[in-house]
Design a protein around this motif. Structure first.
Motif, short mmCIF file in Angstrom:
data_model
loop_
_atom_site.label_atom_id
_atom_site.label_comp_id
_atom_site.label_asym_id
_atom_site.label_seq_id
_atom_site.Cartn_x
_atom_site.Cartn_y
_atom_site.Cartn_z
N VAL A 86 51.64 50.75 32.23
CA VAL A 86 51.78 50.29 33.76
C VAL A 86 51.59 48.75 33.75
N THR A 87 52.48 47.91 34.50
CA THR A 87 52.28 46.84 34.64
C THR A 87 51.26 46.47 35.80
N TYR A 88 50.33 45.62 35.46
CA TYR A 88 49.21 45.19 36.56
C TYR A 88 48.81 44.16 36.42
N LYS A 89 48.03 43.64 37.84
CA LYS A 89 47.88 42.16 37.85
C LYS A 89 46.09 42.37 37.77
N ALA A 90 45.36 41.44 37.19
CA ALA A 90 43.84 41.37 37.21
C ALA A 90 43.36 40.40 38.02
N GLY A 91 42.63 40.36 38.83
CA GLY A 91 41.65 39.51 39.63
C GLY A 91 40.44 39.47 39.28
N LYS A 92 39.72 38.30 39.08
CA LYS A 92 38.30 38.40 38.52
C LYS A 92 37.48 37.40 39.13
N PHE A 93 36.47 37.55 39.54
CA PHE A 93 35.45 36.47 40.33
C PHE A 93 34.01 36.67 39.83
N PRO A 94 33.48 35.65 39.23
CA PRO A 94 32.05 35.92 38.71
C PRO A 94 30.94 35.53 39.77
N PHE A 95 29.93 36.19 39.48
CA PHE A 95 28.83 36.11 40.52
C PHE A 95 28.09 34.66 40.48
N THR A 96 28.56 33.86 39.34
CA THR A 96 27.97 32.55 39.66
C THR A 96 28.53 31.85 40.63
N ALA A 97 29.74 32.10 40.70
CA ALA A 97 30.38 31.42 42.06
C ALA A 97 30.02 32.07 43.36
N ASN A 98 29.21 32.93 43.46
CA ASN A 98 28.86 33.70 44.87
C ASN A 98 27.54 33.15 45.20
N SER A 99 27.64 32.52 46.72
CA SER A 99 26.36 31.87 47.19
C SER A 99 25.31 32.95 47.29
N ARG A 100 25.41 34.18 47.82
CA ARG A 100 24.30 35.00 47.96
C ARG A 100 23.69 35.41 46.76
N ALA A 101 24.58 35.34 45.48
CA ALA A 101 24.04 35.64 44.26
C ALA A 101 23.22 34.28 43.93
N ARG A 102 23.66 33.19 44.15
CA ARG A 102 22.92 32.10 43.73
C ARG A 102 21.74 32.00 44.37
N ALA A 103 21.70 32.48 45.82
CA ALA A 103 20.51 32.27 46.52
C ALA A 103 19.36 33.28 45.81
N SER A 104 20.01 34.51 45.50
CA SER A 104 19.13 35.69 44.95
C SER A 104 18.76 35.27 43.64
N GLY A 105 19.16 34.28 42.82
CA GLY A 105 18.98 34.27 41.55
C GLY A 105 19.68 35.52 40.65
N HIS A 106 20.73 36.12 41.08
CA HIS A 106 21.19 37.23 40.37
C HIS A 106 22.70 36.99 39.83
N THR A 107 22.84 35.98 38.91
CA THR A 107 24.09 35.59 38.75
C THR A 107 24.89 36.03 37.70
N ASP A 108 24.21 37.03 37.07
CA ASP A 108 25.07 37.75 35.74
C ASP A 108 26.09 38.51 36.50
N GLY A 109 27.26 38.75 35.53
CA GLY A 109 28.34 39.72 36.13
C GLY A 109 29.57 39.27 36.84
N PHE A 110 30.31 40.05 37.09
CA PHE A 110 31.76 39.54 37.71
C PHE A 110 32.48 41.01 38.72
N VAL A 111 33.32 40.64 39.39
CA VAL A 111 34.09 41.58 40.16
C VAL A 111 35.50 41.50 39.17
N LYS A 112 35.93 42.66 39.00
CA LYS A 112 37.29 42.58 38.56
C LYS A 112 38.25 43.74 38.96
N ILE A 113 39.35 43.37 39.90
CA ILE A 113 40.23 44.40 40.38
C ILE A 113 41.40 44.18 39.85
N LEU A 114 41.86 45.57 39.57
CA LEU A 114 43.26 45.85 38.95
C LEU A 114 44.50 46.40 39.81
#
Ligand code: FAD
Ligand code: NAD
Length: 477
Positions: free
Chosen positions: A383-411
């Motif tokens: 299957v031909t797919y596109k992947a979009g990824k966003f790291p929690f280091t760039a998410n303001s709530r994650a920064r405020a909470s101090g939980h910046t490990d990880g990411f979201v990936k959508i296919l």
């Protein structure tokens, strides 16, 4: 068949069985649920989902109080562990919930029959058909329940590992790991899957040294490879040691502990690991002992998995099966949904389950959650797919909470943009994934997620940004 016959006799009072029983009663059926365990709720409530999540939460609070609050400017004095109190709280959570199910049975007029159920063949000479269940009580007494329909919901049990015999003291299954009387100094977890990593998190946070021995060359093998790799890196940072591509060949117990012999899975030099507790968590297998499946001729595969048609019916008319003892992921929510749909089908309604949109969540910290296809599965199926990824280091709530490990990936499908899968490692991943489950249920696209207004500042904004990234236009990266 007498008038007093039940419309449905369910064997097994776990998430599959008790939910099916309640739904069938809601639909006007006369229902009995046979359960051999002292309390209703099955593996999930008694020795699975619920006690493990209670201990995960308690151990998380302990670890946070010990190490995690300084950054926030919260200074605590010495933090002490009261393991007995932690276990007592877990036990109370379990008993409150299991008695809650007994209450729901009363409310819905489901008869709870305590004992072990076995299915009787209708014709003793041919073994064909089944319309009664014999229940043997703890005192040896038997009761016969006439049944127009029978639902097998007997769940699963831990898969044994030859040479590493569980005694629930030094060598434990998940059940023993949920009730250890003291924190082990060194715990070896055999199997880097759901149970191994959740229980390793509990005991690691409480102070045990953890070594995880995994046969394959990666942990959580069914998950998206990039997530597994990241997950292992984070757990290593938390102090866990991993021996991947390794098999256990022997276990020797002594008064002071256990010595495991391990060697590379493909053969090679053996070494020994000394520890005080070993957790065997190498998977689960269907549990159908003593049900009489052979006598009525229910088809199973070579692993004992009951074979069913699209309506959950076995090859024996009137005998249905759901949950961990049938094909599919061994998850409580899958068993529950099958219970509902199966009851509706028996009542003459139609229903369906979208097996492509069943979320899987590992309740470690950070959580790991996934739904739909992995990158590996899409690549393998061409299957031909596109992947979009966003790291929690760039998410303001994650920064405020101090939980910046990880990411979201959508296919998403390259041509239609339909969401085909999503994989999240990060704070509250188990809640975040449901936004994507909903989108998938409605046949939605990455663009649909990207155009939904998300509250700010929330972890969910990372989902929106990953959806934008599918089209190469994230804002905060
Ligand atoms: P079960 O819950 O196993 O229930 C079957 C019941 O049938 C049992 O109570 C058994 O005593 C009874 N029974 C069996 N044979 C007979 C008989 N002949 N007569 C009468 N009664 C009988 N899943 C999740 O989705 N989320 C989680 O967080 C999660 N955590 C888990 C943690 C652990 C440690 C474990 C072991 C499992 C976990 N699971 C989790 C998996 C989940 O527990 C199962 O998928 C779920 O319980 C399956 O439901 P079921 O109704 O098919 O079977
Ligand atoms: P699992 O399938 O998740 O993991 C088993 C692991 O053991 C795999 O990584 C496998 O490669 C490895 N393994 C197999 N044989 C081995 C061997 N000989 N030596 C070393 N490693 C070996 O199984 P589990 O962790 O036992 O859990 C059973 C099931 O219970 C899960 O599949 C899941 O469906 C359910 N569960 C779910 C949750 C949750 O939803 N959070 C939590 C716990 C359990």
């Amino acid at each position: 068949m007498t008038d007093s016959a039940y419309d449905l006799v369910v064997i097994g009072g776990g998430p599959g069985g008790y939910v099916a029983a309640i739904r069938a009663a809601q639909l006007g059926m006369k229902v009995a649920c046979v359960e051999k365990r002292a309390a209703l709720g099955g593996t999930c409530l008694n020795v699975g989902c619920i006690p493990s999540k209670a201990l995960l939460r308690s151990s998380e609070l302990y670890a946070e109080a010990r190490h995690g609050l300084d950054d926030h400017g919260v200074k605590l004095g010495s933090v002490k562990l009261d393991l007995a109190a932690m276990m007592a709280r877990k036990d109370k959570v379990v008993s409150d919930l299991t008695t809650g199910i007994a209450f729901l049975f009363k409310k819905n007029k489901v008869d709870h029959i305590a004992g072990t159920g076995a299915i009787e063949p209708t014709s003793e000479s041919t073994g064909e058909g089944a319309n009664a269940v014999t229940v043997t009580g703890a005192d040896g007494s038997t009761t016969r329940l006439d049944a127009k329909n029978i639902l097998i919901a007997t769940g699963s049990e831990s898969t044994p590992l030859p040479g590493v015999d569980v005694d629930e003291k030094q060598i434990v299954s998940s059940t023993g790991a949920l009730a250890l009387p003291k924190v082990p100094k060194h715990m070896v977890v055999i199997g880097g899957g759901y149970i191994g990593l959740e229980m390793a998190s509990v005991w690691g946070r409480l102070g045990a040294k953890i070594t995880c021995v995994e046969f394959l060359d990666r942990i959580t093998p069914g998950m998206d490879g990039e997530v597994s790799k990241n997950f292992q890196r984070i757990l290593k940072k938390q102090g866990m040691t991993f021996k991947l591509g390794t098999k256990v060949t022997a276990a020797k117990k002594s008064r002071t502990g256990v010595t495991l012999t391990v060697e590379p899975a493909n053969g090679g030099k053996a070494e020994q690991i000394k520890c005080d507790v070993v957790l065997v968590a190498v998977g689960r297998r269907p549990y159908t002992d003593g049900l009489g499946l052979d006598a009525i001729g229910v088809n199973t595969d070579e692993r004992g998995v009951i074979q069913i048609d699209g309506g959950f019916q076995t090859n024996v008319p009137g005998v249905y099966a759901i949950g961990d003892c049938v094909p599919g992921p061994m998850l409580a929510h899958k068993a529950e949904d099958e219970g509902v749909v199966c009851a509706e089908i028996i009542a003459g309604q139609s229903g369906h389950i979208n097996y492509d949109a069943i979320p899987g969540i590992v309740y470690t910290w950070p959580e790991v959650a996934s739904v739909g296809k992995t990158e590996e599965q899409l690549t393998d199926s061409g299957v031909t797919y596109k992947a979009g990824k966003f790291p929690f280091t760039a998410n303001s709530r994650a920064r405020a909470s101090g939980h910046t490990d990880g990411f979201v990936k959508i296919l998403a499908d390259a041509a239609s943009d339909a969401v085909l899968g999503a994989h999240i490692i990060g704070p509250d991943a188990g809640s975040l994934i449901h936004e994507i489950v909903t989108i998938m249920e409605f046949g939605g696209s990455a663009e649909d997620i990207a155009r939904i207004c998300h509250g700010h500042p929330t972890f969910n904004e990372a989902v929106k940004e990953a959806a934008l990234a599918v089209d190469g236009r994230p804002i905060h990266m």
